[in-house]
Design a protein around this motif. Structure first.
Motif, PDB file in Angstrom:
ATOM      1  N   ARG A 223     -69.385   0.961  34.443  1.00  0.00           N
ATOM      2  CA  ARG A 223     -70.856   0.919  34.407  1.00  0.00           C
ATOM      3  C   ARG A 223     -71.359  -0.414  34.942  1.00  0.00           C
ATOM      4  O   ARG A 223     -72.349  -0.472  35.675  1.00  0.00           O
ATOM      5  CB  ARG A 223     -71.355   1.138  32.973  1.00  0.00           C
ATOM      6  CG  ARG A 223     -71.241   2.565  32.495  1.00  0.00           C
ATOM      7  CD  ARG A 223     -72.101   2.825  31.266  1.00  0.00           C
ATOM      8  NE  ARG A 223     -71.647   2.085  30.097  1.00  0.00           N
ATOM      9  CZ  ARG A 223     -70.757   2.556  29.234  1.00  0.00           C
ATOM     10  NH1 ARG A 223     -70.204   3.755  29.417  1.00  0.00           N
ATOM     11  NH2 ARG A 223     -70.417   1.848  28.174  1.00  0.00           N
TER      12      ARG A 223
ATOM     13  N   ALA B  30     -77.151   4.137  31.330  1.00  0.00           N
ATOM     14  CA  ALA B  30     -76.213   4.775  32.261  1.00  0.00           C
ATOM     15  C   ALA B  30     -76.989   5.568  33.301  1.00  0.00           C
ATOM     16  O   ALA B  30     -78.042   6.143  33.007  1.00  0.00           O
ATOM     17  CB  ALA B  30     -75.265   5.688  31.492  1.00  0.00           C
TER      18      ALA B  30
ATOM     19  N   ARG C  85     -77.520   8.743  35.691  1.00  0.00           N
ATOM     20  CA  ARG C  85     -77.122  10.141  35.773  1.00  0.00           C
ATOM     21  C   ARG C  85     -76.594  10.444  37.173  1.00  0.00           C
ATOM     22  O   ARG C  85     -76.978   9.811  38.146  1.00  0.00           O
ATOM     23  CB  ARG C  85     -78.308  11.051  35.458  1.00  0.00           C
ATOM     24  CG  ARG C  85     -78.891  10.879  34.050  1.00  0.00           C
ATOM     25  CD  ARG C  85     -80.022  11.868  33.839  1.00  0.00           C
ATOM     26  NE  ARG C  85     -81.012  11.780  34.922  1.00  0.00           N
ATOM     27  CZ  ARG C  85     -81.924  12.705  35.180  1.00  0.00           C
ATOM     28  NH1 ARG C  85     -81.971  13.805  34.437  1.00  0.00           N
ATOM     29  NH2 ARG C  85     -82.790  12.544  36.168  1.00  0.00           N
TER      30      ARG C  85
ATOM     31  N   ARG D 241     -69.323   7.434  32.732  1.00  0.00           N
ATOM     32  CA  ARG D 241     -69.822   8.317  31.677  1.00  0.00           C
ATOM     33  C   ARG D 241     -68.682   8.912  30.837  1.00  0.00           C
ATOM     34  O   ARG D 241     -68.926   9.715  29.930  1.00  0.00           O
ATOM     35  CB  ARG D 241     -70.683   9.422  32.273  1.00  0.00           C
ATOM     36  CG  ARG D 241     -71.911   8.897  33.013  1.00  0.00           C
ATOM     37  CD  ARG D 241     -72.824  10.019  33.469  1.00  0.00           C
ATOM     38  NE  ARG D 241     -73.501  10.644  32.346  1.00  0.00           N
ATOM     39  CZ  ARG D 241     -74.651  10.204  31.829  1.00  0.00           C
ATOM     40  NH1 ARG D 241     -75.239   9.129  32.318  1.00  0.00           N
ATOM     41  NH2 ARG D 241     -75.207  10.826  30.805  1.00  0.00           N
TER      42      ARG D 241
END
Length: 281
Positions: free
Chosen positions: A11, A52, A54, A83
């Motif tokens: 991330r 986060a 998508r 994710r």
């Protein structure tokens, strides 16, 4: 435990790359927000790793920035990896965000430099030392102690195997003289540390009281080195940890680590001291 591809670090890398791509494209936060049909604040949160991204938002961002081919596939793969769940997911009942960040750093590190002045590093604690230490936490019931002790032992598996990180540890003598859990527990822990000092791929040193004061005294920290990412520093506080990433911050801690290492005994002398001290408990 398979090392690498930590979702937390994925991330972080993804957020940094999306921020870089926007800069290269010359787009403003407002222009990107219009494209995604969201607020500029959401775009900022994505780029600063506060939320986060998508997969659909990622596709639209890559369309906007003109990213195609293998690079596009790589970045979308990072979105999916970011994710995913880390090996520590089953311990979510005893984990906070700060600890999750620390575990992700340990998982991907090529080298870990540790300085401790009050307690043995969790990466090197024996099970009984861990339980004795955690029982002193007034906000932990027995079931929480057992769960966290299990987590502490599980995280040590990052050190095992051919791809395990290089380990360099410096412990203040105060860590070793503080009794945790009684004589038998301390003897076992000191013998375990002596074995670390003998390990061919690791380096463990003790700073004796006779070394006097030094700059980092009172401020435990860890430095993480990676194969493809810049070093980061993790510092411990009473209510959690903090990650430092700027070159200036990391450089200061590298200098401090060089000083504590230079103030410590060599591994052989440190090993002898650990074994001698174990006989006093």
């Amino acid at each position: 435990m398979t090392r690498g591809r930590s979702p937390v670090l994925q991330r972080r890398r993804l957020a940094a790359e999306l921020q870089r791509l926007r800069g290269v494209s010359g787009k403003t936060l407002e222009e990107v927000a219009d494209h995604l049909e969201c607020s500029p604040a959401k775009v900022s949160r994505i780029e600063n790793n506060l939320v986060a991204v998508r997969i659909q938002d990622a596709r639209e961002l890559l369309d906007l920035y003109g990213v195609v081919g293998d690079r596009r596939d790589t970045l979308l793969g990072m979105v999916r990896a970011a994710r995913s769940k880390g090996w520590w997911a089953p311990y979510g009942d005893v984990l906070d965000e700060s600890t999750e960040n620390l575990l992700s750093l340990e998982e991907e590190a090529a080298a870990i430099l540790v300085y401790d002045n009050s307690v043995v590093s969790p990466l090197l604690q024996t099970p009984e030392y861990t339980r004795s230490y955690l029982r002193s936490w007034t906000d932990h019931d027995l079931s929480t102690v057992d769960r966290r002790a299990e987590l502490f032992q599980e995280r040590q598996r990052v050190l095992v195997g051919a791809d395990g990180p290089r380990l360099s540890v410096v412990l203040d003598e105060a860590v070793l003289r503080r009794p945790v859990g009684g004589g038998a527990v301390m003897r076992e822990q000191l013998h375990a540390l002596a074995a670390v000092a003998e390990h061919s791929g690791w380096d463990l040193r003790v700073i004796p009281f006779e070394a006097g004061p030094y700059q980092a005294m009172g401020f435990p920290f860890q430095i993480f080195e990676f194969r493809a990412d810049p070093r980061v520093v993790h510092t411990e506080m009473f209510d959690g940890g903090r990650v430092l990433e700027t070159a200036e911050e990391v450089g200061r801690y590298l200098t401090a680590f060089d000083q504590v290492r230079a103030s410590a005994w060599e591994p052989g002398r440190s090993r002898d001291f650990l074994l001698e001290l174990s006989e006093t408990f």
